[in-house]
Scaffold this motif. Structure first.
Motif, mmCIF file in Angstrom:
data_model
loop_
_atom_site.group_PDB
_atom_site.id
_atom_site.type_symbol
_atom_site.label_atom_id
_atom_site.label_comp_id
_atom_site.label_asym_id
_atom_site.label_seq_id
_atom_site.Cartn_x
_atom_site.Cartn_y
_atom_site.Cartn_z
ATOM 1 N N ARG A 71 20.257 43.313 75.877
ATOM 2 C CA ARG A 71 20.946 42.156 76.473
ATOM 3 C C ARG A 71 22.175 41.777 75.635
ATOM 4 O O ARG A 71 23.248 41.481 76.178
ATOM 5 N N GLN A 72 22.042 41.795 74.313
ATOM 6 C CA GLN A 72 23.167 41.487 73.431
ATOM 7 C C GLN A 72 24.269 42.547 73.574
ATOM 8 O O GLN A 72 25.450 42.217 73.563
ATOM 9 N N ILE A 73 23.869 43.806 73.709
ATOM 10 C CA ILE A 73 24.850 44.885 73.892
ATOM 11 C C ILE A 73 25.589 44.690 75.215
ATOM 12 O O ILE A 73 26.815 44.795 75.274
ATOM 13 N N ASN A 74 24.844 44.398 76.272
ATOM 14 C CA ASN A 74 25.456 44.140 77.583
ATOM 15 C C ASN A 74 26.467 43.008 77.490
ATOM 16 O O ASN A 74 27.571 43.095 78.030
ATOM 17 N N ARG A 75 26.082 41.941 76.828
ATOM 18 C CA ARG A 75 26.969 40.780 76.693
ATOM 19 C C ARG A 75 28.250 41.184 75.950
ATOM 20 O O ARG A 75 29.350 40.814 76.356
ATOM 21 N N ALA A 76 28.118 41.958 74.879
ATOM 22 C CA ALA A 76 29.280 42.391 74.102
ATOM 23 C C ALA A 76 30.207 43.274 74.940
ATOM 24 O O ALA A 76 31.436 43.143 74.869
ATOM 25 N N HIS A 78 30.526 43.225 78.236
ATOM 26 C CA HIS A 78 31.194 42.362 79.225
ATOM 27 C C HIS A 78 32.315 41.550 78.584
ATOM 28 O O HIS A 78 33.395 41.394 79.175
ATOM 29 N N GLU A 79 32.087 41.057 77.377
ATOM 30 C CA GLU A 79 33.133 40.305 76.671
ATOM 31 C C GLU A 79 34.326 41.202 76.353
ATOM 32 O O GLU A 79 35.471 40.796 76.489
ATOM 33 N N LYS A 88 36.521 45.518 86.878
ATOM 34 C CA LYS A 88 35.455 46.295 87.510
ATOM 35 C C LYS A 88 34.130 45.991 86.825
ATOM 36 O O LYS A 88 34.090 45.540 85.688
ATOM 37 N N ARG A 89 33.033 46.295 87.516
ATOM 38 C CA ARG A 89 31.704 46.124 86.947
ATOM 39 C C ARG A 89 31.533 47.134 85.814
ATOM 40 O O ARG A 89 31.801 48.321 85.982
#
Length: 157
Positions: A71-76, A78-79, A88-89
């Protein structure tokens, strides 16, 4: 990426050992000199702050005894995409697609890309890598090739 340990970085062979990555496969990833330099700075800063254990996680999570969460990796990611203006996604998997596409655009042989991605079947790599637009545009179309031959020109050069 989340569960990398310090010992997974092989600076002699310039490889990163990824255990149980995508598809629960072990594989080696390329390690560039620039990334190695950044990882060394990251390691030194972690040591300075006292958040690194000698044989611990390269990217510790909220507790230094646990790895960073997906989840932290995903957030990073996206940022980073937002900061780069990418609308894009994006997902961590997008990085694998981008890596393969860039290699294709550099004319790296698809069998080399297959090994780098850890695929056992070339078909998987061909689907996965999504042939890059520039690569498709660079192919001489049969009609153009015939016209060049008829004009006495070398269609290969």
């Amino acid at each position: 990426m989340a569960s990398l340990k310090i010992g997974d970085i092989d600076s002699t062979r310039m490889l990163i050992r990824v255990e149980q990555g995508k598809g629960r496969k072990d594989r080696n990833a390329m390690l560039s000199p620039r990334l190695l330099a950044l990882l060394r700075l990251w390691w030194q800063e972690g040591k300075r702050r006292g958040v690194r254990l000698p044989h611990g996680w390269l990217f510790p999570g909220r507790s230094r005894t646990d790895p960073v969460s997906t989840r932290q990796i995903n957030r990073a990611i996206h940022e980073a995409a937002d900061a780069a203006g990418i609308r894009k996604r994006v997902t961590p998997h997008t990085l694998r697609h981008s890596f393969a596409t860039h290699l294709l655009e550099q004319d790296v042989d698809i069998r080399v890309i297959q090994v780098l991605l850890g695929h056992s079947k070339l078909d998987t790599t061909a689907l996965y890598a999504r042939v890059a637009t520039r690569t498709i545009r660079s192919v001489t179309r049969p009609l153009e090739r015939l016209a060049l031959l008829m004009e006495g020109k070398d269609p290969g050069g």
